[in-house]
Design a protein around this motif. Structure first.
Motif, mmCIF file in Angstrom:
data_model
loop_
_atom_site.group_PDB
_atom_site.id
_atom_site.type_symbol
_atom_site.label_atom_id
_atom_site.label_comp_id
_atom_site.label_asym_id
_atom_site.label_seq_id
_atom_site.Cartn_x
_atom_site.Cartn_y
_atom_site.Cartn_z
ATOM 1 N N THR A 152 0.789 -1.319 -0.074
ATOM 2 C CA THR A 152 -0.048 0.019 -0.084
ATOM 3 C C THR A 152 0.712 1.291 -0.105
ATOM 4 O O THR A 152 0.834 1.832 -0.296
ATOM 5 C CB THR A 152 -0.817 -0.022 1.154
ATOM 6 O OG1 THR A 152 -0.308 -0.296 2.207
ATOM 7 C CG2 THR A 152 -2.095 -0.761 0.752
ATOM 8 N N VAL A 153 1.263 2.095 0.368
ATOM 9 C CA VAL A 153 1.817 3.337 0.560
ATOM 10 C C VAL A 153 1.041 4.133 -0.335
ATOM 11 O O VAL A 153 0.799 4.008 -1.105
ATOM 12 C CB VAL A 153 3.065 3.158 0.393
ATOM 13 C CG1 VAL A 153 3.879 4.656 0.737
ATOM 14 C CG2 VAL A 153 4.146 2.271 1.140
ATOM 15 N N LEU A 154 1.196 5.129 -0.838
ATOM 16 C CA LEU A 154 0.492 6.388 -1.301
ATOM 17 C C LEU A 154 -0.571 5.827 -2.429
ATOM 18 O O LEU A 154 -1.513 6.841 -2.507
ATOM 19 C CB LEU A 154 1.320 7.197 -2.107
ATOM 20 C CG LEU A 154 2.127 7.751 -1.038
ATOM 21 C CD1 LEU A 154 3.153 8.820 -1.425
ATOM 22 C CD2 LEU A 154 1.271 8.642 -0.195
ATOM 23 N N SER A 155 -0.467 5.027 -3.480
ATOM 24 C CA SER A 155 -1.700 4.954 -4.245
ATOM 25 C C SER A 155 -2.480 3.626 -4.062
ATOM 26 O O SER A 155 -2.822 3.546 -2.932
ATOM 27 C CB SER A 155 -0.934 4.974 -5.765
ATOM 28 O OG SER A 155 -0.329 3.974 -5.927
ATOM 29 N N GLY A 156 -2.592 2.779 -5.087
ATOM 30 C CA GLY A 156 -3.547 1.720 -4.822
ATOM 31 C C GLY A 156 -2.502 0.571 -4.116
ATOM 32 O O GLY A 156 -1.794 0.630 -3.667
ATOM 33 N N CYS A 157 -3.142 -0.809 -4.317
ATOM 34 C CA CYS A 157 -2.302 -1.915 -3.921
ATOM 35 C C CYS A 157 -2.030 -2.904 -5.022
ATOM 36 O O CYS A 157 -2.850 -2.788 -6.219
ATOM 37 C CB CYS A 157 -3.243 -2.482 -2.771
ATOM 38 S SG CYS A 157 -3.480 -1.460 -1.495
ATOM 39 N N GLY A 158 -1.163 -3.724 -4.828
ATOM 40 C CA GLY A 158 -0.913 -4.932 -5.717
ATOM 41 C C GLY A 158 -1.935 -6.018 -5.956
ATOM 42 O O GLY A 158 -2.977 -5.801 -5.480
ATOM 43 N N TYR A 189 -1.735 -3.892 -14.592
ATOM 44 C CA TYR A 189 -3.178 -4.212 -13.893
ATOM 45 C C TYR A 189 -4.123 -4.105 -15.108
ATOM 46 O O TYR A 189 -5.117 -4.883 -15.297
ATOM 47 C CB TYR A 189 -3.398 -3.491 -12.612
ATOM 48 C CG TYR A 189 -4.847 -3.899 -11.947
ATOM 49 C CD1 TYR A 189 -4.542 -5.170 -10.898
ATOM 50 C CD2 TYR A 189 -5.799 -3.500 -12.117
ATOM 51 C CE1 TYR A 189 -5.584 -5.732 -10.209
ATOM 52 C CE2 TYR A 189 -6.884 -3.838 -11.562
ATOM 53 C CZ TYR A 189 -6.874 -4.883 -10.568
ATOM 54 O OH TYR A 189 -7.559 -5.590 -9.748
ATOM 55 N N GLY A 190 -4.074 -3.003 -15.834
ATOM 56 C CA GLY A 190 -4.958 -2.822 -16.771
ATOM 57 C C GLY A 190 -4.650 -3.956 -17.831
ATOM 58 O O GLY A 190 -5.831 -4.338 -18.704
ATOM 59 N N LYS A 191 -3.734 -4.405 -18.267
ATOM 60 C CA LYS A 191 -3.384 -5.724 -19.171
ATOM 61 C C LYS A 191 -4.141 -6.882 -18.762
ATOM 62 O O LYS A 191 -4.743 -7.620 -19.246
ATOM 63 C CB LYS A 191 -1.865 -5.827 -19.821
ATOM 64 C CG LYS A 191 -1.863 -6.779 -20.747
ATOM 65 C CD LYS A 191 -0.375 -7.085 -21.329
ATOM 66 C CE LYS A 191 -0.476 -7.812 -22.583
ATOM 67 N NZ LYS A 191 -0.860 -9.199 -22.211
ATOM 68 N N GLN A 202 -0.194 -0.437 -10.803
ATOM 69 C CA GLN A 202 -0.972 -1.166 -9.852
ATOM 70 C C GLN A 202 -2.588 -0.529 -10.040
ATOM 71 O O GLN A 202 -2.767 0.382 -10.741
ATOM 72 C CB GLN A 202 -0.562 -0.539 -8.422
ATOM 73 C CG GLN A 202 0.597 -1.382 -7.848
ATOM 74 C CD GLN A 202 1.002 -0.942 -6.585
ATOM 75 O OE1 GLN A 202 1.072 0.256 -6.221
ATOM 76 N NE2 GLN A 202 0.812 -1.986 -5.721
ATOM 77 N N SER A 203 -3.328 -1.372 -9.415
ATOM 78 C CA SER A 203 -5.008 -1.074 -9.599
ATOM 79 C C SER A 203 -5.086 0.290 -9.015
ATOM 80 O O SER A 203 -4.729 0.713 -7.822
ATOM 81 C CB SER A 203 -5.690 -1.937 -8.626
ATOM 82 O OG SER A 203 -6.960 -1.724 -8.637
#
Length: 596
Positions: free
Chosen positions: A24-30, A83-85, A451-452
């Motif tokens: 986690t840290v600033l944007s989304g998560c893996g 994640y988009g792919k 990432q998502s």
């Protein structure tokens, strides 16, 4: 920094040292997959564009763009990268994300006024309460009955959450799925450190003889001793024992709010005039005996001793962030703040921020988010192909979807161990921080960039993976715990005769775990909204003045004036609303305990 980011950071930090994770840290998560890894170590998600899914009869042959209205997102536009792919190959869908955090609050007003907020909605509970009567939310009760994964959580999680909206949902239909839902229990707290508790640098604390802290006065004296012994960082920057910042202030002063938790009082979200303890006692913020006043007095005393950062009234969170990273701050209180400095390397030298309990504290801590946490996934009433959206949501809550979201690629971010559990790879330990390049065939670009961007989950990482029997949250994998056994952690454990701070607080009867209630407490009328805004501004401004008052007489005068002036601003009306909301929380907590 928004609330969700703060919560996200919280879940990736270890109490003693921080194995830098991809979660986690600033944007989304893996996230990750059940599929076998290829020779390169990355999974093959398969291709969904060629035919229908025989298990569901859903046709994926036509591309589908899902417009996602997402309050949690810090990004706006098409989901790209790995994640988009992944979801393009698997479902033949593309996510087009609309983010109020990027575009501004007007986005919600404009799109809701048009009658079409989007296809997939990630919105606040209070917005759900507005949109159901407006006919803008799809009833998905029947649609999730036959899902493979979401159907498992209906009776214990989704139905109770939706039933709480009884005034607008008397039939108990399922209109939304709460976010970050755990699968432990309504009274379980799984994290190894409370969200707010006293934290300090272990080496500096030992350097002054590790004095026992019986109360806040002892804490101030210890901070003063550390300041005198360690006035500057190794690179010459001034050390500030306590640093404060304004830009997170909401209904009251945020830095006061969270230290109140140390002494058993919280300020529930959706309120601004009261504090509540585990017994259900409701205390007005401006009461002479309120914990809010006690913590204001603590900060005032600290400032009189020269312990408060003089930059506090003018700095924002970004500046504080820099100071935390440089170990310029002696007192921390958010669990995730440790991650700005703590590392394995430093931990092996006995260096890092750890919990330093104060004997007279009695922390109030919300349990795991068994019923979710403040936002929901819903489907817009005008969404086309809702079955494909449901299929995507179901996958998000599957082992494969949760692994991808929380931990990335098997073979890239983590690998299987001989006992069938998971272990972070060397790349996985820093993939987020380093924005490690992803192989082109899996989307290319940087890991963090790809990432998502949904930046939220339906089921949380505090759900047990059926294959490993461990949480999806890699912080709590046995392999991660073993990797984080450093000089810092072992010294702390020996000193406090506990494995974790949470265990210490529980063993010594210094913490109350209260059910994490997830519901909408209702929206303010225009009159209450206006009064709340004026009162909140006055309380915040006066709070800051009190901390930096020239003497105790001025502090007391400001407090007395605050008590008087807020009455003229409509205090009693707002207090009545907040008291009613707090009483609802008290009842729901009692019900959660009774029915666990």
């Amino acid at each position: 920094m928004n609330k969700h980011i703060k919560l996200a950071k919280k879940s990736s930090m270890l109490f003693g040292t921080t194995l830098l994770l991809v979660t986690t840290v600033l944007s989304g998560c893996g996230g990750n997959s059940n599929n076998a890894a290829t020779a390169t170590g990355s999974p093959d998600p398969g291709t969904a564009t060629e035919s229908s899914n025989p298990a569901t009869g859903i046709d994926h042959s036509k591309p589908l763009t899902i417009t996602v209205f997402d309050n949690a997102a810090n990004y706006q536009g098409e989901q790209t990268g790995w994640y988009g792919k992944l979801i393009k190959d698997k479902f033949n869908i593309t996510l087009n994300i609309l983010s109020p955090q990027v575009a501004g609050d007007q986005l919600y007003k404009t799109r809701s006024a048009s009658g079409d907020l989007g296809d997939l909605l990630i919105i606040d509970n209070s917005q759900l309460e507005e949109l159901i009567p407006a006919g803008m939310i799809m009833d998905i009760t029947d649609k999730i009955k036959n899902t493979e994964y979401l159907s498992k959580y209906v009776d214990n999680h989704f139905k109770p959450f939706n039933a709480a909206f009884q005034s607008i949902n008397p039939d108990g239909k399922i209109y939304a799925l709460p976010t970050f839902t755990s699968d432990t229990s309504p009274t379980t707290f799984s994290e190894e450190l409370p969200y707010s508790s006293p934290l300090m640098p272990w080496d500096y604390y030992k350097g002054i003889g590790s004095p026992k802290l019986n109360n806040l006065t002892d804490l101030l004296n210890a901070l003063k001793q550390m300041q005198e012994k360690y006035p500057k960082t190794p690179d010459g920057k001034p050390i500030v024992p306590i640093t404060l910042w304004k830009d997170w202030d909401n209904g009251s002063m945020e830095n006061v709010r969270w230290l109140s938790n140390w002494y058993g009082y919280e300020q529930p979200d959706g309120t601004s005039t009261i504090q509540l303890n585990a017994k259900g006692d409701i205390v007005p913020l401006v009461d002479d005996n309120s914990m809010y006043k006690k913590i204001l007095q603590f900060y005032y005393d600290a400032n009189q001793m020269g312990l408060v950062d003089p930059d506090s009234p003018s700095q924002d969170w970004n500046k504080v962030n820099e100071k935390l990273t440089g170990k310029q701050v002696l007192l921390l209180w958010y669990s995730w703040e440790r991650g700005f400095y703590n590392t394995i390397e430093r931990g092996n030298k006995g260096d890092g921020n750890v919990a330093i309990p104060i004997a007279d504290t009695h922390i109030i801590q919300n349990s795991d988010a068994y019923f979710g946490n403040g936002r929901v996934f819903a489907i817009g009433s005008k969404a086309k192909n809702p079955e494909r959206i449901i299929e995507f949501m179901d996958w998000l809550s599957s082992p494969e979807g949760l692994r991808y979201y929380t931990n990335g690629f098997e073979g890239f971010n983590y690998e299987k161990t001989a006992d069938g559990k998971f272990k972070l790879t060397e790349v996985g330990q820093t993939a987020f921080q380093d924005n490690t390049p992803v192989p082109e065939q899996y989307g290319g670009g940087g890991y963090q960039d790809g990432q998502s961007k949904l930046n939220t989950m339906i089921m949380s990482d505090f759900v047990v993976d059926p294959d490993t029997k461990e949480f999806y949250n890699s912080t709590y994998w046995s392999s991660t715990i073993e990797a984080n056994k450093t000089v810092l952690t072992t010294e702390w454990q020996k000193a406090y005769n506990a494995t974790t701070p949470t265990e210490y607080y529980q063993k010594n009867n210094m913490i109350d775990i209260v059910p994490n209630i997830n519901t909408s407490l209702g929206s303010d009328s225009s009159d209450i909204k206006n009064k709340r805004s004026q009162i909140s501004d006055y309380v915040k401004n006066t709070s800051w003045k009190m901390i930096f008052a020239k003497d105790q007489a001025e502090f007391d005068k400001l407090w007395t004036k605050l008590q008087s002036d807020v009455v003229g601003l409509g205090w009693n009306d707002v207090l009545a609303v907040d008291t009613e909301r707090a009483q609802k929380i008290v009842k729901m907590r009692a019900d959660a305990v009774a029915n666990k």
